[in-house]
Design a protein around this motif. Structure first.
Motif, short mmCIF file in Angstrom:
data_model
loop_
_atom_site.label_atom_id
_atom_site.label_comp_id
_atom_site.label_asym_id
_atom_site.label_seq_id
_atom_site.Cartn_x
_atom_site.Cartn_y
_atom_site.Cartn_z
N THR A 397 27.60 31.33 58.27
CA THR A 397 27.46 32.78 58.21
C THR A 397 26.28 33.19 57.34
O THR A 397 25.45 34.04 57.73
N LEU A 398 26.17 32.58 56.17
CA LEU A 398 25.08 32.93 55.25
C LEU A 398 23.73 32.47 55.79
O LEU A 398 22.72 33.18 55.64
N ARG A 399 23.72 31.30 56.44
CA ARG A 399 22.47 30.81 57.03
C ARG A 399 21.98 31.76 58.12
O ARG A 399 20.79 32.09 58.21
N THR A 427 26.11 41.13 48.46
CA THR A 427 25.83 40.81 49.86
C THR A 427 26.69 39.64 50.35
O THR A 427 27.23 39.67 51.46
N VAL A 428 26.81 38.61 49.51
CA VAL A 428 27.61 37.45 49.90
C VAL A 428 29.07 37.85 50.11
O VAL A 428 29.71 37.45 51.09
N LEU A 431 29.36 39.61 53.43
CA LEU A 431 29.24 38.72 54.58
C LEU A 431 30.47 37.83 54.77
O LEU A 431 30.81 37.45 55.90
N LEU A 432 31.12 37.49 53.67
CA LEU A 432 32.28 36.60 53.77
C LEU A 432 33.59 37.35 53.98
O LEU A 432 34.61 36.72 54.27
N ALA A 461 26.90 31.68 44.21
CA ALA A 461 25.93 32.78 44.29
C ALA A 461 25.76 33.44 42.93
O ALA A 461 24.64 33.80 42.54
N LEU A 473 19.29 35.43 49.84
CA LEU A 473 20.09 34.58 50.72
C LEU A 473 19.41 33.26 51.06
O LEU A 473 20.07 32.21 51.07
N VAL A 477 21.23 29.71 50.43
CA VAL A 477 21.50 28.74 51.50
C VAL A 477 20.91 27.37 51.13
O VAL A 477 21.55 26.33 51.31
#
Length: 688
Positions: A397-399, A427-428, A431-432, A461, A473, A477
């Protein structure tokens, strides 16, 4: 018979010599229970009380059953059946099913997840991996406690069970799962016991044949039997009392899976004429470890207190346990890794040490710290952090988000030049969130395990953002990929990383009990007095895994530089000394240059902060390296086996003048002093 009694203490001898009727052996940790029960079985056979074919010994793991068979073979009784409950039931079903039910035994599911997923879809419930694991766990708990789909909700309410999924949803899935399984004529693992019980309870001819064959039963770890396993045992016995049970109420730690100590605690009431033997001589641990364990369990309350065992150590004295407080988890992990590395350098095998924690998600910090210290490790009872499905999904997801951000800025081919995210951690988390990172933690279960793992990604992070204010990001990653690659290095003979549950039944010379804070041990969702007492017993199990050295530690913050809002576990009250907030351990120490705390394995070994100026003499460093190169060649061993680079630098900086000063350097133990001490001290003297 003389040989079977040789070397036994009074308690063990009493258990071995007890008549073949009901016997309850209360066996504390390290008291030789496996030796005792195998000698008892051998004695019953050798005296003619029971032939080999009449004895059935059951335990909870294939490893324990295998060890029992090996010991019985060594005692001259190789034919005894030693099995797990499920293995014994499966063998009986294969024999009796065609006659009692008709046809061939239905196939046993290797994994129930496919049918659970089908049932979950039919009722409109979730089908993600974590939810399915939790639903499967609820089905297993229901069967272990003899709850049917229509009584599951009442059973949950009666036991105050904290379910990881909605009770109504689990009940619906359970009912549909059973229907699908029955229609397809398949059995799951728990059905083996349920059907074996049903056949023995309803088919008189089968019951007569079975009970004519097996007349003597031995049950190990009796404190952890479930209602279903007790029903199986009662069906085997058929009202007879040729039964020996072995257990320790202090080590009941599987209530979440349906286990109950009530059968052990009530054994002497069920069998008033039973022989009750107490094994309290501890042959595993030093007096220091045993005394601490006794103090922990002395604070226990509830019904188990009636049969509480007080251990007496047999081994000679050892070092006192240490209690260490750290400002944050990374510092705690680094200090533990440093101590382990020093012990390995001093000649201790990596496999003789273990780091034990309450939940599997805690392993990531120690995987990282041990990797940084170049210490091999193995993870027991769980996957390595970066091998977990949710962590891999988070990285994907992060990639993907990093690539999209780069493409939007026209810099897809240069990820390091992509736009910097000014709020990386926020942000992390965003996204998660769709893959399981909610604001509040879920109840205990697979969803909580997933949440904890994702929170571990967030902590990485946070570390990166603290160290590099402009990180985005792409940099995160890259950091995750580097850590994943480093921590996948294969290791065979290594330090064990394990949860306290996975450590049950094992032992090590040195044990590090880490993360001992309220909310972790006892776990946050331990709400009732009974649940808190089980957490205390889990702590007791962890302590009694140590043979010689025991180090306990806790951190006041999860992340480096975070708010120090945690407090040490309530179980440490009266055990650990009152330490000032933020104090460091004696083992970790402080920098001899600036006086600050030492937070990394390398700093601990050399005795100064890595950014403080070195006092090492370059000439001595070079002389030590030349000597090590020659010595490793002479001894035909790699150079690091003689001394690591960090140890050489520590010698060059501290310039020891005698054996005691050399021994004070982390990484130099008595063995290395004997082998290399004279040479090293001569080198130090020559280069003054």
């Amino acid at each position: 018979m003389t040989d079977l009694l040789a070397g036994l203490d009074d308690g063990q001898r009493g258990a071995v010599l007890a008549p073949s009727g009901p016997v309850c052996v209360l066996a504390g940790a390290g008291t030789g229970k496996t030796r005792t029960i195998t000698h008892r079985i051998a004695r019953l056979i050798s005296t003619g009380a029971h032939p080999v074919s009449e004895v059935l010994a059951v335990t909870f793991t294939t490893r324990a059953a295998g060890e029992m068979r090996l010991r019985l073979r060594a005692l001259g009784v190789p034919g005894v059946q030693a099995r797990t409950f499920h293995s014994a039931a499966l063998k009986q079903l294969r024999y009796f099913w065609p006659r009692s039910v008709g046809g061939s035994l239905w196939p046993v599911l290797e994994n129930k997840m496919r049918l659970v997923a089908m049932a979950s879809r039919r009722v409109g419930a979730g089908t993600d991996t974590a939810t399915l694991r939790d639903l499967a766990g609820e089905i297993e708990w229901a069967k272990a406690t003899l709850a049917a789909p229509d009584t599951y909700q009442q059973a949950v309410a009666a036991t105050l069970r904290d379910t990881p999924v909605a009770v109504e949803t689990a009940a619906k899935v359970f009912a549909v799962y059973e229907s699908i399984k029955s229609e397809s004529e398949q059995l799951d693992f728990d059905d083996l016991l349920l059907h074996a019980c049903a056949i023995l309870e309803t088919d008189e001819s089968v019951a007569r044949e079975f009970r004519a064959r097996y007349r003597c039963f031995v049950v190990d770890e009796y404190q952890d039997v479930t209602p279903l396993q007790q029903r199986m045992l009662d069906a085997w016995l058929g009202g007879r009392d040729q039964l020996t049970v072995v257990g320790d109420a202090n080590q009941t730690i599987y209530s979440f899976a349906g286990a109950s100590p009530k059968y052990l605690l009530g054994f002497d009431r069920k069998y008033p004429e039973a022989t009750v033997v107490r094994l309290e001589r501890d042959y595993r641990s030093t007096p220091q470890v045993v005394t601490l364990a006794n103090r922990i369990i002395a604070g226990a309350t509830g019904s188990a207190a009636r049969l509480r065992l007080k251990l007496t150590a047999v081994l000679p004295d050892g070092p006192e346990a240490t209690f260490n407080e750290f400002p944050d988890e990374p510092a705690e992990a680094a200090a533990v890794a440093g101590q382990i590395a020093a012990r390995i350098d001093g000649g201790s095998p990596a496999s003789s040490m273990a780091v034990l924690f309450r939940i599997n998600a805690q392993s990531e910090a120690y995987e990282q710290a041990l990797t940084a210290a170049k210490v091999p490790y193995v993870v027991r009872g769980g996957q390595r952090f970066f091998a977990r499905a949710e962590v891999r999904q988070a990285m994907v997801t992060l990639r993907g988000a990093a690539q999209q951000a780069g493409a939007a800025n026209g810099q897809a081919d240069d990820p390091d030049a992509a736009a910097v995210d000014p709020e990386l951690v926020t942000t992390v988390r965003r996204l998660l969130a769709p893959i399981g990172l909610s604001d509040d933690p879920p109840p205990a279960g697979a969803l909580r395990d997933r949440w904890d793992s994702l929170l571990g990604v967030v902590s990485i992070a946070e570390e990166l953002a603290d160290a590099e204010a402009t990180a985005g990001l792409p940099q995160l990653v890259g950091e995750l990929e580097q850590r994943a690659e480093a921590q996948h290095a294969p290791s065979i003979d290594g330090v064990t990383l394990a949860s306290l549950h996975a450590a049950k039944g094992l032992e090590w010379d040195s044990v590090f009990l880490v993360g001992l804070t309220d909310g972790t041990l006892p776990i946050q969702h331990a709400d009732t007095p009974e649940q808190v007492e089980e957490e205390r017993r889990l702590f007791y199990v962890g302590v009694t895994r140590a043979r010689t050295r025991l180090a306990m530690s806790w951190a006041l913050s999860r992340t480096e530089g975070g708010r120090r809002s945690r407090r040490r576990s309530r179980f440490l009250t009266g055990l650990a000394p009152d330490l000032p907030v933020g104090s460091r351990t004696r083992a970790a120490g402080r920098c001899r240059i600036c006086g600050g705390p030492l937070a990394t394995p390398a700093a601990i070994k050399i005795g100064r902060c890595e950014n403080c100026p070195s006092t090492a003499d370059p000439e001595l460093v070079e002389a030590l390296r030349d000597w090590r190169r020659q010595r490793s060649s002479d001894d035909s061993v790699p150079a690091y086996v003689v001394f690591s680079d960090a140890t050489l630098f520590a010698i060059a900086e501290r310039r020891p003048t005698d054996a005691d000063a050399l021994l004070a350097i982390p990484g130099i133990g008595r063995s290395k002093l004997d082998h290399y001490g004279t040479d090293v001290l001569e080198l130090v003297t020559r280069t003054r």
